[in-house]
Design a protein around this motif. Structure first.
Motif, short mmCIF file in Angstrom:
data_model
loop_
_atom_site.label_atom_id
_atom_site.label_comp_id
_atom_site.label_asym_id
_atom_site.label_seq_id
_atom_site.Cartn_x
_atom_site.Cartn_y
_atom_site.Cartn_z
N ILE A 197 36.84 34.75 40.37
CA ILE A 197 37.72 35.79 40.93
C ILE A 197 38.18 36.72 39.79
O ILE A 197 38.17 37.94 39.94
N SER A 198 38.52 36.14 38.65
CA SER A 198 38.94 36.96 37.51
C SER A 198 37.79 37.82 37.00
O SER A 198 37.99 38.97 36.59
N THR A 201 37.52 40.74 39.28
CA THR A 201 38.59 41.69 38.99
C THR A 201 38.20 42.53 37.78
O THR A 201 38.42 43.74 37.74
N LYS B 8 46.68 45.12 41.65
CA LYS B 8 45.80 44.06 41.16
C LYS B 8 45.71 42.86 42.11
O LYS B 8 44.63 42.33 42.31
N PRO B 9 46.84 42.42 42.70
CA PRO B 9 46.71 41.30 43.64
C PRO B 9 45.75 41.61 44.80
O PRO B 9 45.08 40.71 45.30
N LYS B 12 42.29 40.90 43.56
CA LYS B 12 42.04 39.46 43.51
C LYS B 12 41.76 38.90 44.91
O LYS B 12 40.89 38.08 45.10
N ARG B 13 42.54 39.42 45.89
CA ARG B 13 42.29 38.95 47.27
C ARG B 13 40.95 39.46 47.78
O ARG B 13 40.24 38.73 48.48
N ALA B 15 38.33 39.77 46.11
CA ALA B 15 37.34 38.83 45.56
C ALA B 15 37.33 37.53 46.37
O ALA B 15 36.28 36.92 46.58
N GLU B 191 40.82 40.71 30.84
CA GLU B 191 41.41 39.92 31.93
C GLU B 191 41.63 38.52 31.37
O GLU B 191 40.75 37.95 30.72
#
Lengths: 213, 213
Positions: A197-198, A201, B8-9, B12-13, B15, B191
């Motif tokens: 996931i990172s 991102t 950013k969240p 991440k979601r 992904a 990251e």
């Protein structure tokens, strides 16, 4: 001191402040400010102040924060002023890497047990005083596990099954490295670490940066 | 399609949705809904819809989403429809664990290089076609690295120094596993993956859950 309404990103940043304050304390720095903290972590000073405001007053305007005091208070909020006993569930490369990670001991996470299913690994020593046991032994623990947190580093295909065993055995928290969403249970807190996931991102940010919008 | 203002969240979601949609596609499920996605990931359906709304219209009210279509669109947003070449920097237990992680290939992250400083490791083979090279070789690359992303799994004490070498060599993104905040640079996206932070979030949640507020 605690409120259940604190957003999760705030908690993650508190943990980052805690690390920074511990470093400052080791260097012998007595005072810091929201600006210094913010600069070190590439965030905004207003964010630091807002995060801390959930938990009361920590500093005086124009004077800043006492490093020792703030460090101890955040430690208490995070529940990391005490030692937490931890088990590694799944002793592959990742489980081994984590068990030798120096930061764990520094932050009072103590690995006290290790479990796997591979016969060749059972009874071998992961760390001094920590032999690897068979996962089936968890089934007879009757809530007397000897650890509260399980670090789950088993393959995705068995992660849910092993999580269920841990929950039945009375574990309080699971740090899940398997790239699957575990079905949770009211009895346990689950936190996921998924570096793919990172990575995604990261690629998103690279693409956004290099491609004309 | 892209906006620099997406939180950013949300990324991440996205992904996480991508992983779920890939699973649904493999199972042969043709349609899904924000409710189904939300339930599988323990979040709210309104959150799923809001996240997707940043990137346009994906579904029809009452009809839901076409799994294949949504999966491909999110893939494109995340920049993961193409192969990304990746290098492992620091081949300890963690570097090895990551390089053998099956999810990487599944999501088109291809490990093409590995670097370390340990003489005993140099020239040994990490993966087929991937010998471990000395980090000093990065210094002569002149922006012809052969990879765009570096996974940094070196000790904290040298993480910044190695990151600087990577940035000078022209890497576009660094996934940093060292528990230090790296000084960044406009040329690179960084990251962080810090599982001790996740452990502290876990203890906070356990304490909040078990202690009377």
């Amino acid at each position: 001191m605690k409120s259940p309404k604190v957003p999760k990103p705030t908690i993650k940043r508190l943990a980052m402040y805690h690390r920074l304050l511990k470093e400052l304390r080791e260097e012998g720095t007595p005072k810091t400010s929201s600006h210094e903290i913010a600069e070190a972590l590439n965030i905004k000073a207003s964010q630091v102040r807002k995060d801390l405001s959930y938990f009361g007053e920590f500093g005086k305007r124009g004077v800043g924060y006492d490093v020792e005091n703030l460090c101890l208070k955040i430690q208490k909020i995070l529940g990391t002023e005490r030692i937490w006993n931890v088990a590694i569930i799944g002793v592959g490369n990742l489980g081994r890497a984590i068990s030798h990670y120096p930061e764990l001991e520094k932050y009072k996470f103590k690995i006290v047990a290790a479990y796997d299913v591979d016969k060749r690994k059972i009874n071998s020593i992961l760390l001094p005083g920590v032999p690897i046991k068979h996962i089936k032994e968890l089934k007879n623990k009757n809530n007397d596990l000897g650890f509260e947190i399980a670090i789950l580093t088993v393959p995705s295909s068995v992660a849910q099954e092993v999580a269920n065993i841990l929950i039945e055995a009375g574990v309080k928290g699971i740090l899940n490295f398997a790239p699957v969403t575990l079905n949770s249970d009211d009895r346990v807190v689950i936190e996921n670490v998924d570096f793919v996931i990172s990575l995604k991102t990261l690629t998103y940010e690279i693409v956004s940066k290099y491609v004309q919008i």
